[in-house]
Structure formats: structure tokens, C-alpha cells
Design a protein around this motif. Sequence first.
Motif, PDB file in Angstrom:
ATOM      1  N   LEU A   4       0.323   0.331  17.391  1.00 43.13           N
ATOM      2  CA  LEU A   4       1.261   0.171  18.276  1.00 43.13           C
ATOM      3  C   LEU A   4       1.724   1.509  19.032  1.00 43.13           C
ATOM      4  O   LEU A   4       1.740   2.494  18.273  1.00 43.13           O
ATOM      5  CB  LEU A   4       2.760  -0.141  17.408  1.00 43.13           C
ATOM      6  CG  LEU A   4       2.556  -1.515  16.638  1.00 43.13           C
ATOM      7  CD1 LEU A   4       3.984  -1.618  15.886  1.00 43.13           C
ATOM      8  CD2 LEU A   4       1.991  -2.539  17.228  1.00 43.13           C
ATOM      9  N   VAL A   5       1.693   1.328  20.390  1.00 46.26           N
ATOM     10  CA  VAL A   5       1.869   2.461  21.311  1.00 46.26           C
ATOM     11  C   VAL A   5       3.188   1.938  22.142  1.00 46.26           C
ATOM     12  O   VAL A   5       2.950   0.905  22.741  1.00 46.26           O
ATOM     13  CB  VAL A   5       0.674   2.515  22.104  1.00 46.26           C
ATOM     14  CG1 VAL A   5       1.152   3.696  23.058  1.00 46.26           C
ATOM     15  CG2 VAL A   5      -0.461   3.079  21.320  1.00 46.26           C
ATOM     16  N   ARG A  19      13.868  -0.256  30.338  1.00 44.99           N
ATOM     17  CA  ARG A  19      12.838  -1.485  29.802  1.00 44.99           C
ATOM     18  C   ARG A  19      11.732  -0.553  28.610  1.00 44.99           C
ATOM     19  O   ARG A  19      10.781   0.067  29.229  1.00 44.99           O
ATOM     20  CB  ARG A  19      11.981  -1.939  30.659  1.00 44.99           C
ATOM     21  CG  ARG A  19      11.210  -3.302  30.425  1.00 44.99           C
ATOM     22  CD  ARG A  19      10.701  -4.110  31.600  1.00 44.99           C
ATOM     23  NE  ARG A  19      10.111  -5.115  31.107  1.00 44.99           N
ATOM     24  CZ  ARG A  19       8.722  -5.119  31.270  1.00 44.99           C
ATOM     25  NH1 ARG A  19       7.667  -4.364  31.435  1.00 44.99           N
ATOM     26  NH2 ARG A  19       8.105  -6.264  30.929  1.00 44.99           N
ATOM     27  N   LEU A  20      11.750  -0.936  27.625  1.00 42.42           N
ATOM     28  CA  LEU A  20      10.912  -0.323  26.645  1.00 42.42           C
ATOM     29  C   LEU A  20       9.562  -1.246  26.454  1.00 42.42           C
ATOM     30  O   LEU A  20       9.773  -2.610  26.354  1.00 42.42           O
ATOM     31  CB  LEU A  20      11.492  -0.265  25.266  1.00 42.42           C
ATOM     32  CG  LEU A  20      12.618   0.624  25.049  1.00 42.42           C
ATOM     33  CD1 LEU A  20      13.067   0.933  23.619  1.00 42.42           C
ATOM     34  CD2 LEU A  20      12.367   1.969  25.637  1.00 42.42           C
ATOM     35  N   SER A  21       8.416  -0.866  26.135  1.00 47.38           N
ATOM     36  CA  SER A  21       7.070  -1.511  25.922  1.00 47.38           C
ATOM     37  C   SER A  21       6.579  -0.888  24.872  1.00 47.38           C
ATOM     38  O   SER A  21       6.543   0.134  24.372  1.00 47.38           O
ATOM     39  CB  SER A  21       6.356  -1.291  27.205  1.00 47.38           C
ATOM     40  OG  SER A  21       6.880  -1.821  28.378  1.00 47.38           O
ATOM     41  N   CYS A  22       5.892  -1.997  24.065  1.00 45.33           N
ATOM     42  CA  CYS A  22       5.112  -1.705  22.863  1.00 45.33           C
ATOM     43  C   CYS A  22       3.870  -2.496  23.088  1.00 45.33           C
ATOM     44  O   CYS A  22       3.956  -3.765  23.142  1.00 45.33           O
ATOM     45  CB  CYS A  22       5.882  -2.210  21.807  1.00 45.33           C
ATOM     46  SG  CYS A  22       4.723  -1.957  20.158  1.00 45.33           S
ATOM     47  N   ALA A  23       2.728  -1.835  23.153  1.00 44.12           N
ATOM     48  CA  ALA A  23       1.497  -2.713  22.999  1.00 44.12           C
ATOM     49  C   ALA A  23       0.778  -2.335  21.718  1.00 44.12           C
ATOM     50  O   ALA A  23       0.585  -1.312  21.218  1.00 44.12           O
ATOM     51  CB  ALA A  23       0.606  -2.129  24.053  1.00 44.12           C
ATOM     52  N   MET A  75      -1.280 -10.209  26.035  1.00 42.30           N
ATOM     53  CA  MET A  75      -1.365  -8.714  26.329  1.00 42.30           C
ATOM     54  C   MET A  75      -1.038  -7.983  24.961  1.00 42.30           C
ATOM     55  O   MET A  75      -1.118  -6.872  24.600  1.00 42.30           O
ATOM     56  CB  MET A  75      -0.460  -8.193  27.248  1.00 42.30           C
ATOM     57  CG  MET A  75      -0.480  -8.474  28.873  1.00 42.30           C
ATOM     58  SD  MET A  75      -2.084  -7.849  29.341  1.00 42.30           S
ATOM     59  CE  MET A  75      -1.887  -6.298  29.425  1.00 42.30           C
ATOM     60  N   LYS A  76      -0.737  -8.702  23.870  1.00 45.30           N
ATOM     61  CA  LYS A  76      -0.279  -8.432  22.735  1.00 45.30           C
ATOM     62  C   LYS A  76       0.731  -7.479  22.891  1.00 45.30           C
ATOM     63  O   LYS A  76       0.674  -6.060  22.098  1.00 45.30           O
ATOM     64  CB  LYS A  76      -1.442  -7.697  21.946  1.00 45.30           C
ATOM     65  CG  LYS A  76      -2.621  -8.897  21.399  1.00 45.30           C
ATOM     66  CD  LYS A  76      -1.979  -9.815  20.491  1.00 45.30           C
ATOM     67  CE  LYS A  76      -3.324 -10.738  19.908  1.00 45.30           C
ATOM     68  NZ  LYS A  76      -3.392 -11.939  20.909  1.00 45.30           N
ATOM     69  N   SER A  77       1.982  -7.589  23.338  1.00 44.54           N
ATOM     70  CA  SER A  77       2.957  -6.689  23.888  1.00 44.54           C
ATOM     71  C   SER A  77       4.202  -7.270  23.499  1.00 44.54           C
ATOM     72  O   SER A  77       4.369  -8.474  23.614  1.00 44.54           O
ATOM     73  CB  SER A  77       2.824  -6.129  25.340  1.00 44.54           C
ATOM     74  OG  SER A  77       1.458  -5.463  25.398  1.00 44.54           O
ATOM     75  N   TYR A  93      13.760   4.675  19.280  1.00 44.07           N
ATOM     76  CA  TYR A  93      13.295   3.031  18.989  1.00 44.07           C
ATOM     77  C   TYR A  93      12.055   3.103  18.797  1.00 44.07           C
ATOM     78  O   TYR A  93      11.280   3.620  19.021  1.00 44.07           O
ATOM     79  CB  TYR A  93      13.764   2.578  20.596  1.00 44.07           C
ATOM     80  CG  TYR A  93      15.049   2.359  20.785  1.00 44.07           C
ATOM     81  CD1 TYR A  93      15.571   0.923  20.593  1.00 44.07           C
ATOM     82  CD2 TYR A  93      15.930   3.394  21.088  1.00 44.07           C
ATOM     83  CE1 TYR A  93      17.038   0.785  21.083  1.00 44.07           C
ATOM     84  CE2 TYR A  93      17.286   3.132  21.183  1.00 44.07           C
ATOM     85  CZ  TYR A  93      17.764   1.793  21.221  1.00 44.07           C
ATOM     86  OH  TYR A  93      19.033   1.483  21.491  1.00 44.07           O
ATOM     87  N   PHE A  94      11.670   2.250  17.548  1.00 42.54           N
ATOM     88  CA  PHE A  94      10.724   1.874  17.112  1.00 42.54           C
ATOM     89  C   PHE A  94      10.337   0.497  17.214  1.00 42.54           C
ATOM     90  O   PHE A  94      11.049  -0.498  16.756  1.00 42.54           O
ATOM     91  CB  PHE A  94      10.548   2.290  15.622  1.00 42.54           C
ATOM     92  CG  PHE A  94      10.841   3.825  15.118  1.00 42.54           C
ATOM     93  CD1 PHE A  94       9.884   4.554  14.920  1.00 42.54           C
ATOM     94  CD2 PHE A  94      12.286   3.954  14.857  1.00 42.54           C
ATOM     95  CE1 PHE A  94      10.164   5.926  14.667  1.00 42.54           C
ATOM     96  CE2 PHE A  94      12.464   5.438  14.580  1.00 42.54           C
ATOM     97  CZ  PHE A  94      11.603   6.321  14.501  1.00 42.54           C
ATOM     98  N   CYS A  95       8.877   0.481  17.417  1.00 42.90           N
ATOM     99  CA  CYS A  95       8.333  -0.941  17.450  1.00 42.90           C
ATOM    100  C   CYS A  95       7.858  -1.361  15.947  1.00 42.90           C
ATOM    101  O   CYS A  95       7.306  -0.289  15.334  1.00 42.90           O
ATOM    102  CB  CYS A  95       7.225  -0.960  18.593  1.00 42.90           C
ATOM    103  SG  CYS A  95       6.316  -2.552  18.540  1.00 42.90           S
ATOM    104  N   HIS A  96       7.946  -2.639  15.649  1.00 42.22           N
ATOM    105  CA  HIS A  96       7.497  -2.894  14.394  1.00 42.22           C
ATOM    106  C   HIS A  96       6.865  -4.312  14.236  1.00 42.22           C
ATOM    107  O   HIS A  96       7.220  -5.347  15.106  1.00 42.22           O
ATOM    108  CB  HIS A  96       8.660  -3.158  13.280  1.00 42.22           C
ATOM    109  CG  HIS A  96       8.258  -3.717  11.840  1.00 42.22           C
ATOM    110  ND1 HIS A  96       8.481  -4.864  11.715  1.00 42.22           N
ATOM    111  CD2 HIS A  96       7.977  -2.819  10.925  1.00 42.22           C
ATOM    112  CE1 HIS A  96       8.189  -4.877  10.478  1.00 42.22           C
ATOM    113  NE2 HIS A  96       7.924  -3.731   9.962  1.00 42.22           N
ATOM    114  N   LEU A  97       5.727  -4.558  13.642  1.00 40.84           N
ATOM    115  CA  LEU A  97       4.920  -5.696  13.656  1.00 40.84           C
ATOM    116  C   LEU A  97       4.606  -6.061  12.199  1.00 40.84           C
ATOM    117  O   LEU A  97       4.127  -5.214  11.739  1.00 40.84           O
ATOM    118  CB  LEU A  97       3.699  -5.260  14.613  1.00 40.84           C
ATOM    119  CG  LEU A  97       2.659  -6.761  14.922  1.00 40.84           C
ATOM    120  CD1 LEU A  97       2.120  -6.664  16.102  1.00 40.84           C
ATOM    121  CD2 LEU A  97       1.646  -6.811  13.672  1.00 40.84           C
TER     122      LEU A  97
END
Length: 117
Positions: A4-5, A19-23, A75-77, A93-97
Motif C-alpha cells: 500500500l502506497v 485528498r488522500l490516496s492509497c494505491a 485502480m485498486k485504490s 493517516y494510515f491506509c489499511h486493507l
Amino acid sequence: QVHLVESGGGLVQPGGSLRLSCAASGSIFNLYAIGWYRQAPGKEREVVATAAYGGIKTYSDSVKGRFVISRDDAMKSVYLEMNSLKPEDTAVYFCHLTDFATRNTYWGQGTQVTVSS
């Protein structure tokens, strides 16, 4: 393995927007839940917003009405539109999947959001 980026963090004034993005990259299908967590200095990590497959979304009470989470499965985002930002939104802020197929979970590296005048 899934990576995750995150991007989009920065310094904004109160009332501003980010606007935060996570790919996500790696081996993954569309059956996953993805979301955003945040951690302020001296505080525990807390969930901000989540988006499960099928469009089910949740928000913490503190951001409801101000933040919007969205998914782009092609885009898996995942994105987090943050509006009317307050100083108390300042955090990493952390992206989590969560991959439903493998039951594995993944974290992004975190991106700093600072709300200050």
C-alpha cells in the motif's frame, strides 16, 4: 504480497481540504475491505473511514459529514476527501486493507496531515 502506497498528506489551514490516496499493488482481487486509520501523538490509532466491497461505508462520528471515502477497484485504490479540516484532525493517516480471500491484512506507511494556521 500486497503493498500500500499513500500520498496526499500535507499542511493545511483550518477549514481547508485535502485528498488522500492509497494505491494497492500485488496479488489481490476485488473482495477486500479498505479504509483509513489515523494516529495522533500520544493517542491510540483509530479508525476514520472504511469501504467494503459492495459499497458499504462507515465513518467515525468525528469525521461524518466532512470526510468522504471512495474506492476505485479498477485502480485498486482508495481515496479520502477531507473537508472542513480541524486542528484535531492532525495525525498520521494510515491506509489499511483486509483481503477476504487470504484473510491477510496490510498497512500503508502513513502520511502526515497537519491542520494549523
